[in-house]
Write a protein that holds these residues in place. Structure first.
Motif, mmCIF file in Angstrom:
data_model
loop_
_atom_site.group_PDB
_atom_site.id
_atom_site.type_symbol
_atom_site.label_atom_id
_atom_site.label_comp_id
_atom_site.label_asym_id
_atom_site.label_seq_id
_atom_site.Cartn_x
_atom_site.Cartn_y
_atom_site.Cartn_z
ATOM 1 N N ASP A 140 -7.570 -36.620 -8.467
ATOM 2 C CA ASP A 140 -7.686 -37.387 -9.695
ATOM 3 C C ASP A 140 -6.526 -37.179 -10.665
ATOM 4 O O ASP A 140 -6.607 -37.488 -11.832
ATOM 5 C CB ASP A 140 -9.036 -37.180 -10.372
ATOM 6 N N ARG B 128 -6.476 -34.076 -16.534
ATOM 7 C CA ARG B 128 -7.275 -34.589 -15.415
ATOM 8 C C ARG B 128 -7.429 -36.107 -15.551
ATOM 9 O O ARG B 128 -7.767 -36.609 -16.610
ATOM 10 C CB ARG B 128 -8.645 -33.923 -15.394
ATOM 11 N N GLY B 129 -7.150 -36.815 -14.480
ATOM 12 C CA GLY B 129 -7.250 -38.272 -14.479
ATOM 13 C C GLY B 129 -5.966 -38.978 -14.875
ATOM 14 O O GLY B 129 -5.912 -40.204 -14.897
ATOM 15 N N CYS B 130 -4.915 -38.228 -15.173
ATOM 16 C CA CYS B 130 -3.676 -38.855 -15.632
ATOM 17 C C CYS B 130 -2.816 -39.344 -14.466
ATOM 18 O O CYS B 130 -3.014 -38.979 -13.318
ATOM 19 C CB CYS B 130 -2.874 -37.892 -16.500
ATOM 20 N N ASN C 180 -2.324 -40.665 -19.976
ATOM 21 C CA ASN C 180 -3.402 -39.694 -20.033
ATOM 22 C C ASN C 180 -4.660 -40.306 -20.649
ATOM 23 O O ASN C 180 -4.695 -40.570 -21.848
ATOM 24 C CB ASN C 180 -2.948 -38.480 -20.848
ATOM 25 N N ASN D 133 -7.350 -38.875 -21.322
ATOM 26 C CA ASN D 133 -7.996 -37.893 -22.194
ATOM 27 C C ASN D 133 -7.438 -37.892 -23.608
ATOM 28 O O ASN D 133 -8.061 -37.351 -24.515
ATOM 29 C CB ASN D 133 -7.845 -36.485 -21.606
#
Length: 113
Positions: free
Chosen positions: A7, A79-81, A98, A100
């Motif tokens: 991720d 996380r998730g970037c 990003n 987040n």
């Protein structure tokens, strides 16, 4: 042993640029380290560099044979970037998209949660 994570994404353009930088520096492996430091105009700032090694608690993802390495402290902030490489009239740089980040600065190098 480092953990593989799907991720976090290293774009093909960023992977190609990391490979090019590593080759120019005579590095056998191409790996980009992404870390988050406190500071910048929005609270946190991204730090990039060629990874000199991969620690046991690092998080690693791979695109086209190039690794993106994130330390275990920074991972929750990215996380998730997606890490991309942008080449424009304004200059060339790695860019972090990003999900987040609640806000960021105009230059794109710092963010807040």
């Amino acid at each position: 042993m480092a953990t593989q994570l799907s991720d976090i994404t290293l774009s093909p353009a960023a992977a190609a640029r990391v490979r090019w930088i590593a080759q120019r520096n005579g590095e056998a492996e191409a790996a980009l380290r992404l870390a988050v430091d406190g500071g910048g105009c929005s609270g946190f700032t991204y730090r990039f560099g060629l990874a000199e090694g991969i620690d046991a608690d690092d998080i690693v993802t791979e695109t086209d044979g190039v690794k993106l390495v994130v330390d275990s402290i920074s991972i929750d902030l990215v996380r998730g970037c997606t890490v991309d490489f942008v080449d424009s009239l304004g200059g060339s740089s790695f860019k972090v998209e990003n999900p987040n980040a609640a806000s960021g600065c105009g230059c794109g190098s710092s963010f807040s949660i």
